[in-house]
Motif scaffolding. Structure first.
Motif, PDB file in Angstrom:
ATOM      1  N   PRO A 219      38.512  39.586  47.892  1.00 14.27           N
ATOM      2  CA  PRO A 219      38.716  39.765  46.442  1.00 14.27           C
ATOM      3  C   PRO A 219      38.888  41.231  46.043  1.00 14.27           C
ATOM      4  CG  PRO A 219      36.452  39.075  46.867  1.00 14.27           C
ATOM      5  CD  PRO A 219      37.188  38.994  48.170  1.00 14.27           C
TER       6      PRO A 219
ATOM      7  N   THR B  22      39.136  30.165  44.630  1.00 17.77           N
ATOM      8  CA  THR B  22      39.599  31.556  44.495  1.00 17.77           C
ATOM      9  C   THR B  22      41.128  31.594  44.566  1.00 17.77           C
ATOM     10  OG1 THR B  22      37.590  32.296  45.603  1.00 17.77           O
ATOM     11  CG2 THR B  22      39.366  33.901  45.427  1.00 17.77           C
ATOM     12  N   SER B  26      43.679  32.894  41.701  1.00 18.62           N
ATOM     13  CA  SER B  26      44.631  33.953  42.038  1.00 18.62           C
ATOM     14  C   SER B  26      46.076  33.515  41.807  1.00 18.62           C
ATOM     15  CB  SER B  26      44.430  34.363  43.498  1.00 18.62           C
ATOM     16  OG  SER B  26      45.414  35.266  43.869  1.00 18.62           O
ATOM     17  N   VAL B  43      35.709  34.982  40.175  1.00 16.52           N
ATOM     18  CA  VAL B  43      36.011  35.418  41.550  1.00 16.52           C
ATOM     19  C   VAL B  43      34.784  36.091  42.181  1.00 16.52           C
ATOM     20  CG1 VAL B  43      37.418  37.018  42.938  1.00 16.52           C
ATOM     21  CG2 VAL B  43      38.501  35.604  41.202  1.00 16.52           C
TER      22      VAL B  43
END
Lengths: 225, 90
Positions: A219, B22, B26, B43
């Motif tokens: 991330p 996630t 995204s 996230v």
């Protein structure tokens, strides 16, 4: 006469033995260490899997990476634009695949320990091989990613984002290679009966650290905008 | 097959599902939708949950002495706060 002698002398008290004692006798007959079978030292309430020193090393490594993450975020705050623009060149899909590969490898190393604990050595070796294959696959994807970036002129010197990208992922990549080599060594040691659950647990701890660091790196570099 | 019917397999499935979440966040944002603070928070939260699962269930930190549990949780809290502060607050 001591009361213990009286009890031990009475045959009626030996008729019904506790089940735990029978289990212990069975382990003794099979020449198997009870703690190895159960996977933990039952005499202790708390148990550290494998070598405690590995956990100290892992923690120090995690602190170093945390400092790197902090440096990245601090530098990013000074000028976000080049960071956001450069980040767009990274492939989130490859990052996701690498995350899935490492998570699966972590699961298989756990299963390898479980298999070895119940004496299924061959199954454990198969699981270790799958874990190593996942490590190799991760490395292959990472090399492809580096090659793609280098082929369009994106290197360590391009800008601050790519400097951090190559340093953070590069350090992590080195950890993956070291972990894969450690798994290979423990594979041969288990096969030749020179190592057991204890060594495998220590290597697994290191491998899980490689996995959890990637869960932050992904991330940090690929997703967050 | 029965060998895989263990708690760790369920943990692995949860980790895969979290990774898929996630990816969903995204891909949603890269297709034109703005990356909101809510998405960023999600996230970071998903990453923190995944790491705690790995620490406790795979590394067996949950069975370790209190000091070890506290130190690993402190690291996780520090890194999560770092990410949240760096991307959301500032």
């Amino acid at each position: 006469m001591d009361y213990r002698e009286i009890f031990s002398a009475d045959p009626r008290l030996n008729i019904k033995q506790p089940r735990a004692n029978k289990m212990k006798e069975s382990y003794a007959e099979l020449n198997v260490d009870e703690n190895v079978v159960s996977g933990s030292d039952t005499s202790k309430k708390c148990h550290i899997p494998g070598e405690e020193g590995v956990f100290i090393f892992v923690l120090l490594d995690m602190v170093i990476f945390a400092l790197l993450f902090g440096s990245f975020l601090f530098e990013r705050l000074k000028n976000k634009v080049p960071y956001v623009e450069s980040q767009a060149h990274l492939s989130v899909d490859l990052g996701i695949i690498n995350t899935l590969v490492l998570l699966t490898s972590s699961w298989f190393i756990v299963m390898a320990i479980k298999a070895l604990q119940v004496g299924r050595k061959n199954l454990s070796l198969i699981f270790i091989t799958i874990t190593m294959s996942c490590g190799t696959l991760f490395s292959g994807i990472k090399i492809t990613e580096y090659y793609d970036k280098a082929s369009v002129g994106m290197t360590l010197l391009t800008n601050d984002f790519f400097m951090f990208y190559f340093i953070i992922t590069g350090m992590h990549f080195i950890h993956v290679i070291v972990g894969t080599i450690a798994l290979l060594v423990v594979f041969f040691r288990i096969r030749s009966n020179t190592s057991g659950v204890y060594t495998l647990e220590s290597v697994a701890t290191y491998w899980h650290m490689v996995d959890l660091l990637w869960i932050i790196i992904f991330p940090l570099l690929y997703v967050m905008r | 097959m029965q060998f895989f019917m263990v708690r760790e397999s369920l943990v692995w499935l949860l980790l895969i599902a979290a990774t898929a979440s996630t990816w969903f966040i995204s891909s949603n944002t890269s297709s034109g939708v703005d990356f909101t603070n809510g998405s960023r928070f999600m996230v970071v939260l998903i990453a923190a949950i995944k790491i705690r699962l790995i620490l406790r269930e795979f590394m067996h930190v949950k069975g370790m002495p209190f000091v070890w549990k506290a130190v690993f949780d402190a690291w996780l809290l520090a890194v999560s706060m770092l990410l949240y502060t760096g991307f959301v607050i500032i």
